[in-house]
Design an enzyme around this catalytic site. Structure first.
Site, PDB file in Angstrom:
ATOM      1  N   GLY A   1     -43.332  -8.364  38.158  1.00 48.40           N
ATOM      2  CA  GLY A   1     -43.873  -8.704  36.835  1.00 48.40           C
ATOM      3  C   GLY A   1     -43.103  -9.769  36.081  1.00 48.40           C
ATOM      4  O   GLY A   1     -43.287  -9.927  34.872  1.00 48.40           O
TER       5      GLY A   1
ATOM      6  N   SER B   1     -40.924 -12.660  29.863  1.00 48.77           N
ATOM      7  CA  SER B   1     -41.441 -11.430  30.483  1.00 48.77           C
ATOM      8  C   SER B   1     -40.480 -10.266  30.243  1.00 48.77           C
ATOM      9  O   SER B   1     -39.254 -10.413  30.417  1.00 48.77           O
ATOM     10  CB  SER B   1     -41.579 -11.610  31.993  1.00 48.77           C
TER      11      SER B   1
ATOM     12  N   ASP C   1     -48.836 -10.733  45.253  1.00 47.46           N
ATOM     13  CA  ASP C   1     -50.021 -10.588  44.411  1.00 47.46           C
ATOM     14  C   ASP C   1     -50.573  -9.201  44.700  1.00 47.46           C
ATOM     15  O   ASP C   1     -51.014  -8.916  45.818  1.00 47.46           O
ATOM     16  CB  ASP C   1     -51.060 -11.665  44.767  1.00 47.46           C
TER      17      ASP C   1
ATOM     18  N   ILE D   1     -46.599  -4.947  35.257  1.00 49.72           N
ATOM     19  CA  ILE D   1     -47.779  -5.753  35.583  1.00 49.72           C
ATOM     20  C   ILE D   1     -48.995  -5.218  34.847  1.00 49.72           C
ATOM     21  O   ILE D   1     -49.224  -4.000  34.826  1.00 49.72           O
ATOM     22  CB  ILE D   1     -48.035  -5.690  37.110  1.00 49.72           C
TER      23      ILE D   1
ATOM     24  N   TYR E   1     -57.255  -3.882  21.714  1.00 54.90           N
ATOM     25  CA  TYR E   1     -56.653  -3.610  23.026  1.00 54.90           C
ATOM     26  C   TYR E   1     -57.722  -3.275  24.075  1.00 54.90           C
ATOM     27  O   TYR E   1     -57.485  -3.402  25.282  1.00 54.90           O
ATOM     28  CB  TYR E   1     -55.633  -2.477  22.885  1.00 54.90           C
TER      29      TYR E   1
ATOM     30  N   LYS F   1     -54.061   2.035  30.261  1.00 57.08           N
ATOM     31  CA  LYS F   1     -52.706   2.567  30.030  1.00 57.08           C
ATOM     32  C   LYS F   1     -52.718   4.102  30.035  1.00 57.08           C
ATOM     33  O   LYS F   1     -51.736   4.721  30.457  1.00 57.08           O
ATOM     34  CB  LYS F   1     -52.127   2.038  28.711  1.00 57.08           C
TER      35      LYS F   1
ATOM     36  N   ILE G   1     -44.370  -7.216  21.726  1.00 61.50           N
ATOM     37  CA  ILE G   1     -43.342  -8.239  21.988  1.00 61.50           C
ATOM     38  C   ILE G   1     -44.095  -9.506  22.360  1.00 61.50           C
ATOM     39  O   ILE G   1     -45.069  -9.449  23.125  1.00 61.50           O
ATOM     40  CB  ILE G   1     -42.435  -7.811  23.162  1.00 61.50           C
ATOM     41  N   ASN G   2     -43.665 -10.643  21.843  1.00 64.53           N
ATOM     42  CA  ASN G   2     -44.401 -11.892  22.047  1.00 64.53           C
ATOM     43  C   ASN G   2     -44.218 -12.436  23.476  1.00 64.53           C
ATOM     44  O   ASN G   2     -43.264 -13.155  23.754  1.00 64.53           O
ATOM     45  CB  ASN G   2     -43.920 -12.912  21.002  1.00 64.53           C
ATOM     46  N   THR G   3     -45.130 -12.062  24.367  1.00 63.68           N
ATOM     47  CA  THR G   3     -45.099 -12.530  25.758  1.00 63.68           C
ATOM     48  C   THR G   3     -46.462 -13.130  26.097  1.00 63.68           C
ATOM     49  O   THR G   3     -47.409 -13.004  25.322  1.00 63.68           O
ATOM     50  CB  THR G   3     -44.849 -11.360  26.734  1.00 63.68           C
TER      51      THR G   3
ATOM     52  N   ALA H   1     -48.698 -12.098  28.344  1.00 65.79           N
ATOM     53  CA  ALA H   1     -49.747 -11.069  28.421  1.00 65.79           C
ATOM     54  C   ALA H   1     -50.168 -10.645  27.017  1.00 65.79           C
ATOM     55  O   ALA H   1     -51.357 -10.481  26.727  1.00 65.79           O
ATOM     56  CB  ALA H   1     -49.252  -9.871  29.220  1.00 65.79           C
TER      57      ALA H   1
HETATM   58  P1  NAD Z   1     -46.005 -10.994  31.097  1.00 63.85           P
HETATM   59  O1  NAD Z   1     -47.233 -11.839  31.019  1.00 63.85           O
HETATM   60  O2  NAD Z   1     -44.716 -11.677  31.075  1.00 63.85           O
HETATM   61  O3  NAD Z   1     -46.063 -10.020  32.354  1.00 63.85           O
HETATM   62  C1  NAD Z   1     -47.259  -9.614  32.987  1.00 63.85           C
HETATM   63  C2  NAD Z   1     -46.997  -9.767  34.462  1.00 63.85           C
HETATM   64  O4  NAD Z   1     -48.105  -9.269  35.218  1.00 63.85           O
HETATM   65  C3  NAD Z   1     -46.818 -11.246  34.872  1.00 63.85           C
HETATM   66  O5  NAD Z   1     -45.585 -11.420  35.514  1.00 63.85           O
HETATM   67  C4  NAD Z   1     -47.947 -11.494  35.848  1.00 63.85           C
HETATM   68  O6  NAD Z   1     -47.615 -12.403  36.873  1.00 63.85           O
HETATM   69  C5  NAD Z   1     -48.147 -10.075  36.392  1.00 63.85           C
HETATM   70  N1  NAD Z   1     -49.413  -9.936  37.093  1.00 63.85           N
HETATM   71  C6  NAD Z   1     -50.675 -10.000  36.589  1.00 63.85           C
HETATM   72  N2  NAD Z   1     -51.572  -9.921  37.603  1.00 63.85           N
HETATM   73  C7  NAD Z   1     -50.853  -9.782  38.757  1.00 63.85           C
HETATM   74  C8  NAD Z   1     -51.183  -9.681  40.142  1.00 63.85           C
HETATM   75  N3  NAD Z   1     -52.456  -9.727  40.561  1.00 63.85           N
HETATM   76  N4  NAD Z   1     -50.180  -9.566  41.046  1.00 63.85           N
HETATM   77  C9  NAD Z   1     -48.888  -9.541  40.653  1.00 63.85           C
HETATM   78  N5  NAD Z   1     -48.503  -9.657  39.357  1.00 63.85           N
HETATM   79  C10 NAD Z   1     -49.478  -9.773  38.434  1.00 63.85           C
HETATM   80  O7  NAD Z   1     -46.141  -9.982  29.855  1.00 63.85           O
HETATM   81  P2  NAD Z   1     -45.300  -8.663  29.480  1.00 63.85           P
HETATM   82  O8  NAD Z   1     -45.592  -8.424  28.050  1.00 63.85           O
HETATM   83  O9  NAD Z   1     -43.900  -8.797  29.930  1.00 63.85           O
HETATM   84  O10 NAD Z   1     -46.057  -7.529  30.295  1.00 63.85           O
HETATM   85  C11 NAD Z   1     -45.393  -6.648  31.170  1.00 63.85           C
HETATM   86  C12 NAD Z   1     -45.897  -5.221  30.974  1.00 63.85           C
HETATM   87  O11 NAD Z   1     -45.513  -4.760  29.687  1.00 63.85           O
HETATM   88  C13 NAD Z   1     -47.410  -5.064  31.050  1.00 63.85           C
HETATM   89  O12 NAD Z   1     -47.713  -3.852  31.733  1.00 63.85           O
HETATM   90  C14 NAD Z   1     -47.793  -4.928  29.591  1.00 63.85           C
HETATM   91  O13 NAD Z   1     -49.010  -4.216  29.404  1.00 63.85           O
HETATM   92  C15 NAD Z   1     -46.612  -4.118  29.094  1.00 63.85           C
HETATM   93  N6  NAD Z   1     -46.434  -4.098  27.634  1.00 63.85           N
HETATM   94  C16 NAD Z   1     -46.293  -5.259  26.947  1.00 63.85           C
HETATM   95  C17 NAD Z   1     -46.154  -5.214  25.564  1.00 63.85           C
HETATM   96  C18 NAD Z   1     -46.024  -6.490  24.769  1.00 63.85           C
HETATM   97  O14 NAD Z   1     -46.277  -6.436  23.551  1.00 63.85           O
HETATM   98  N7  NAD Z   1     -45.641  -7.608  25.380  1.00 63.85           N
HETATM   99  C19 NAD Z   1     -46.135  -3.985  24.898  1.00 63.85           C
HETATM  100  C20 NAD Z   1     -46.273  -2.815  25.640  1.00 63.85           C
HETATM  101  C21 NAD Z   1     -46.424  -2.884  27.017  1.00 63.85           C
END
Ligand code: NAD
Length: 260
Positions: free
Chosen positions: A15, A21, A69, A97, A160, A167, A196-198, A200
């Site tokens: 991920g 990330s 992937d 992911i 969402y 989830k 968190i500002n990412t 996704a």
């Molecule tokens: P991010 O975009 O950095 O990470 C998402 C990751 O999913 C990426 O690395 C992407 O390459 C990977 N991904 C998507 N499809 C894929 C595939 N087919 N094969 C392999 N990898 C794949 O964003 P993030 O915020 O770091 O998200 C990571 C996790 O944290 C997610 O599960 C997200 O739901 C969760 N999350 C995020 C927040 C937030 O506010 N950022 C809050 C709660 C939970």
């Protein structure tokens, strides 16, 4: 860090897309705590950026990156066959992911198509089970598996959409895997951060406004940082959490306790 609670442990991290990330914050923290790392990234497009991030880490303990992937069963198999060449056994796995098609995040929830539902659940939920299954026999001395969830699993966060039920299913999968893996001393938990500002997160419409609202309303009057999520992931990876399994742990500055 002088304290090296993960010294000699082998960790698989899925991920990492860029330096924002959450998985990258965890990878850095686990590495600093002594873990050897293999990062699985989503396809060729991410090879260079992920390798560039790994090159910023100190050379010891070692770190590697291979494509994975998770929508491609063959690629999961080939990731693990490359990983075992470096790590004959593993101790830690992070699944960070999630994916939902853009249209599914824009429409009303009740308008989610069969195709978008299946894609969201395939990438955001099934991949967790698939990676855990593939890793199971490599956890020779027990270990810790983590995934990332969000409060939208429990309560309605209006934008969402389909990710909410995904989830919920992910958190339920954490409990079922924890139940079945427990006898091998493999623990399975979820960390549930506030926004968190990412990359996704920016796919969720109104995200910036939501960040502001969480900052204002949270008991701690601020938003969580990725490195604070990583600290909890370090605890859950270490022996200090050896009696914790099947749990979803909020790391959200207290937002989830609110009833208004
Ligand atoms: P991010 O975009 O950095 O990470 C998402 C990751 O999913 C990426 O690395 C992407 O390459 C990977 N991904 C998507 N499809 C894929 C595939 N087919 N094969 C392999 N990898 C794949 O964003 P993030 O915020 O770091 O998200 C990571 C996790 O944290 C997610 O599960 C997200 O739901 C969760 N999350 C995020 C927040 C937030 O506010 N950022 C809050 C709660 C939970």
């Amino acid at each position: 860090m002088n304290y090296k609670p993960l010294l000699g442990k082998n960790a698989l991290v899925f991920g990492v897309a860029n330096k924002w990330s959450i998985a990258w914050a965890v990878a850095k923290t686990w590495h600093e705590a002594g873990a050897n790392l293999i990062v699985g990234y989503q396809g060729e497009r991410l090879k260079k950026p992920v390798e560039a991030l790994l090159s910023e880490l100190p050379p010891s303990p070692p770190s590697f990156a291979f494509p994975c992937d998770v929508s491609n069963e063959q690629e999961i198999k080939s990731f693990f066959s490359q990983a075992v060449k470096h790590f004959p056994k593993i101790d830690l796995l992070l699944h960070s992911i999630a994916f939902a098609p853009k249209e599914a995040l824009e429409k009303n929830f009740y308008e989610t198509t069969r195709e978008d539902f299946l894609k969201t659940f395939e990438i955001s939920v099934y991949s967790f089970i698939a990676l855990a299954r593939e890793a199971k026999t490599l956890f020779r001395d027990g270990g810790s598996i983590l995934t990332l969830s969000y409060y939208g699993s429990e309560k309605v966060i209006s934008n969402y959409k389909i990710m909410g039920p995904a989830k919920s299913a992910l958190e339920s999968s954490v409990r079922y895997l924890a139940y079945e893996f427990g006898k091998d001393q493999i623990r399975v938990n979820a960390v549930s951060p506030g926004p968190i500002n990412t990359l996704a997160a920016r796919g969720i419409s109104g995200f910036t406004k939501f960040l502001k609202e969480c900052e204002t309303k949270s008991p701690l009057k601020r938003n969580v940082e990725a490195k604070e999520v990583a600290s909890v992931a370090l605890f859950l990876a270490s022996d200090e959490s050896r009696a914790i399994t099947g749990q979803t742990i909020y790391v959200d500055c207290g937002y989830s306790i609110l009833g208004f």
